[in-house]
Design a protein around this motif. Structure first.
Motif, PDB file in Angstrom:
ATOM      1  N   GLY A  74       7.688  -6.776 -12.667  1.00 48.18           N
ATOM      2  CA  GLY A  74       7.370  -8.169 -12.859  1.00 48.18           C
ATOM      3  C   GLY A  74       7.991  -8.675 -14.156  1.00 48.18           C
ATOM      4  N   ARG A  75       7.775  -9.954 -14.432  1.00 47.86           N
ATOM      5  CA  ARG A  75       8.347 -10.555 -15.647  1.00 47.86           C
ATOM      6  C   ARG A  75       7.442 -10.404 -16.859  1.00 47.86           C
ATOM      7  N   GLY A  76       6.229  -9.967 -16.649  1.00 49.53           N
ATOM      8  CA  GLY A  76       5.344  -9.695 -17.760  1.00 49.53           C
ATOM      9  C   GLY A  76       4.390 -10.828 -18.076  1.00 49.53           C
ATOM     10  N   THR A  77       3.308 -10.465 -18.756  1.00 44.43           N
ATOM     11  CA  THR A  77       2.336 -11.430 -19.238  1.00 44.43           C
ATOM     12  C   THR A  77       1.982 -11.069 -20.684  1.00 44.43           C
ATOM     13  N   GLN A  78       1.935 -12.077 -21.551  1.00 45.85           N
ATOM     14  CA  GLN A  78       1.727 -11.838 -22.973  1.00 45.85           C
ATOM     15  C   GLN A  78       0.238 -11.655 -23.272  1.00 45.85           C
ATOM     16  N   VAL A  79      -0.060 -10.604 -24.000  1.00 45.07           N
ATOM     17  CA  VAL A  79      -1.410 -10.374 -24.518  1.00 45.07           C
ATOM     18  C   VAL A  79      -1.317 -10.353 -26.039  1.00 45.07           C
ATOM     19  N   THR A  80      -2.084 -11.222 -26.675  1.00 45.34           N
ATOM     20  CA  THR A  80      -2.115 -11.281 -28.130  1.00 45.34           C
ATOM     21  C   THR A  80      -3.549 -11.108 -28.598  1.00 45.34           C
ATOM     22  N   VAL A  81      -3.747 -10.126 -29.483  1.00 47.53           N
ATOM     23  CA  VAL A  81      -5.082  -9.827 -29.993  1.00 47.53           C
ATOM     24  C   VAL A  81      -5.094 -10.127 -31.486  1.00 47.53           C
ATOM     25  N   SER A  82      -5.926 -11.060 -31.882  1.00 41.45           N
ATOM     26  CA  SER A  82      -6.008 -11.433 -33.293  1.00 41.45           C
ATOM     27  C   SER A  82      -7.102 -10.626 -33.988  1.00 41.45           C
ATOM     28  N   SER A 141       0.812  -1.219   0.000  1.00 41.02           N
ATOM     29  CA  SER A 141       0.000   0.000   0.000  1.00 41.02           C
ATOM     30  C   SER A 141       0.842   1.265   0.000  1.00 41.02           C
ATOM     31  N   ARG A 142       2.143   1.148   0.215  1.00 40.83           N
ATOM     32  CA  ARG A 142       3.016   2.327   0.175  1.00 40.83           C
ATOM     33  C   ARG A 142       3.494   2.644  -1.242  1.00 40.83           C
ATOM     34  N   TYR A 143       3.240   1.733  -2.176  1.00 42.83           N
ATOM     35  CA  TYR A 143       3.804   1.872  -3.511  1.00 42.83           C
ATOM     36  C   TYR A 143       2.790   2.383  -4.520  1.00 42.83           C
ATOM     37  N   HIS A 144       3.265   3.301  -5.357  1.00 43.84           N
ATOM     38  CA  HIS A 144       2.530   3.650  -6.558  1.00 43.84           C
ATOM     39  C   HIS A 144       2.786   2.545  -7.584  1.00 43.84           C
ATOM     40  N   MET A 145       1.768   2.220  -8.345  1.00 46.02           N
ATOM     41  CA  MET A 145       1.867   1.108  -9.278  1.00 46.02           C
ATOM     42  C   MET A 145       1.561   1.565 -10.700  1.00 46.02           C
ATOM     43  N   ALA A 146       2.130   0.857 -11.648  1.00 50.63           N
ATOM     44  CA  ALA A 146       1.905   1.205 -13.052  1.00 50.63           C
ATOM     45  C   ALA A 146       1.914  -0.039 -13.915  1.00 50.63           C
ATOM     46  N   TRP A 147       1.312   0.096 -15.074  1.00 49.19           N
ATOM     47  CA  TRP A 147       1.393  -0.906 -16.136  1.00 49.19           C
ATOM     48  C   TRP A 147       2.109  -0.291 -17.330  1.00 49.19           C
ATOM     49  N   PHE A 148       2.999  -1.070 -17.897  1.00 47.85           N
ATOM     50  CA  PHE A 148       3.667  -0.741 -19.146  1.00 47.85           C
ATOM     51  C   PHE A 148       3.479  -1.898 -20.107  1.00 47.85           C
ATOM     52  N   ALA A 176       1.164  -7.190 -26.990  1.00 46.65           N
ATOM     53  CA  ALA A 176       2.425  -6.829 -26.332  1.00 46.65           C
ATOM     54  C   ALA A 176       2.599  -7.688 -25.088  1.00 46.65           C
ATOM     55  N   VAL A 177       3.777  -7.605 -24.515  1.00 41.54           N
ATOM     56  CA  VAL A 177       3.985  -8.111 -23.156  1.00 41.54           C
ATOM     57  C   VAL A 177       3.663  -6.968 -22.204  1.00 41.54           C
ATOM     58  N   TYR A 178       2.816  -7.263 -21.234  1.00 40.12           N
ATOM     59  CA  TYR A 178       2.390  -6.255 -20.274  1.00 40.12           C
ATOM     60  C   TYR A 178       3.110  -6.485 -18.948  1.00 40.12           C
ATOM     61  N   TYR A 179       3.696  -5.405 -18.434  1.00 39.70           N
ATOM     62  CA  TYR A 179       4.470  -5.457 -17.206  1.00 39.70           C
ATOM     63  C   TYR A 179       3.832  -4.558 -16.144  1.00 39.70           C
ATOM     64  N   CYS A 180       3.871  -4.990 -14.900  1.00 36.24           N
ATOM     65  CA  CYS A 180       3.539  -4.065 -13.821  1.00 36.24           C
ATOM     66  C   CYS A 180       4.824  -3.638 -13.129  1.00 36.24           C
ATOM     67  N   ALA A 181       4.760  -2.467 -12.537  1.00 29.55           N
ATOM     68  CA  ALA A 181       5.935  -1.866 -11.926  1.00 29.55           C
ATOM     69  C   ALA A 181       5.523  -1.106 -10.677  1.00 29.55           C
ATOM     70  N   ALA A 182       6.478  -0.945  -9.770  1.00 29.52           N
ATOM     71  CA  ALA A 182       6.210  -0.276  -8.495  1.00 29.52           C
ATOM     72  C   ALA A 182       7.260   0.776  -8.203  1.00 29.52           C
ATOM     73  N   ASN A 183       6.792   1.857  -7.586  1.00 29.15           N
ATOM     74  CA  ASN A 183       7.681   2.937  -7.184  1.00 29.15           C
ATOM     75  C   ASN A 183       7.088   3.567  -5.930  1.00 29.15           C
ATOM     76  N   GLN A 184       7.927   3.810  -4.959  1.00 25.14           N
ATOM     77  CA  GLN A 184       7.420   4.317  -3.690  1.00 25.14           C
ATOM     78  C   GLN A 184       7.211   5.832  -3.694  1.00 25.14           C
ATOM     79  N   TYR A 185       7.802   6.538  -4.672  1.00 25.92           N
ATOM     80  CA  TYR A 185       7.818   8.001  -4.564  1.00 25.92           C
ATOM     81  C   TYR A 185       7.134   8.740  -5.712  1.00 25.92           C
ATOM     82  N   ASP A 186       6.855   8.055  -6.802  1.00 25.84           N
ATOM     83  CA  ASP A 186       6.313   8.756  -7.966  1.00 25.84           C
ATOM     84  C   ASP A 186       5.407   7.824  -8.744  1.00 25.84           C
ATOM     85  N   SER A 187       4.432   8.400  -9.423  1.00 26.60           N
ATOM     86  CA  SER A 187       3.514   7.613 -10.251  1.00 26.60           C
ATOM     87  C   SER A 187       3.494   8.132 -11.674  1.00 26.60           C
TER      88      SER A 187
END
Length: 123
Positions: A114-122, A30-37, A92-103
């Protein structure tokens, strides 16, 4: 320190929806800002969305506003990415990321990935 594990990716047809999850270890999620790339083959890593530690503020890539929604459940140590009306260009491969000070939207400010998860859209 936090460890991140993404899940929920897969192969879907254009127009479908997917919800990605990112489970975090540790008691301080709960202290971390989170993002998806995301990163498509041959392309640079691209910002998708971010959410601050409390969940009260979010930020999206302009091109994805209205189709993607980021949310979090601090009780479950999990951040989500709801993706609707998927297009082949979302592949794409979708990654989540964490940062305690910035979003922010720069991948360089995030300390944990994280190591990522593959999303493929046909089409």
């Amino acid at each position: 320190q936090v460890q991140l594990v993404e899940s929920g990716g897969g192969l879907v047809q254009a127009g479908a929806s997917l919800r990605l999850s990112c489970a975090a270890s540790g008691r301080t999620f709960s202290r971390y800002h989170m993002a998806w790339f995301r990163q498509a083959p041959g392309k640079e890593r691209e910002f998708v969305a971010a959410i601050i530690w409390s969940g009260s503020s979010t930020n999206y890539a302009d091109s994805l506003k209205g189709r993607f929604t980021i949310s979090r459940d601090n009780g479950k140590n999990t951040v989500y990415l709801q993706m609707n009306s998927l297009k082949p260009e979302d592949t794409a491969v979708y990654y989540c990321a964490a940062n305690q000070y910035d979003s922010g939207s720069s991948w360089a400010i995030y300390d944990y990935w994280g190591r990522g998860t593959q999303v493929t859209v046909s089409s």
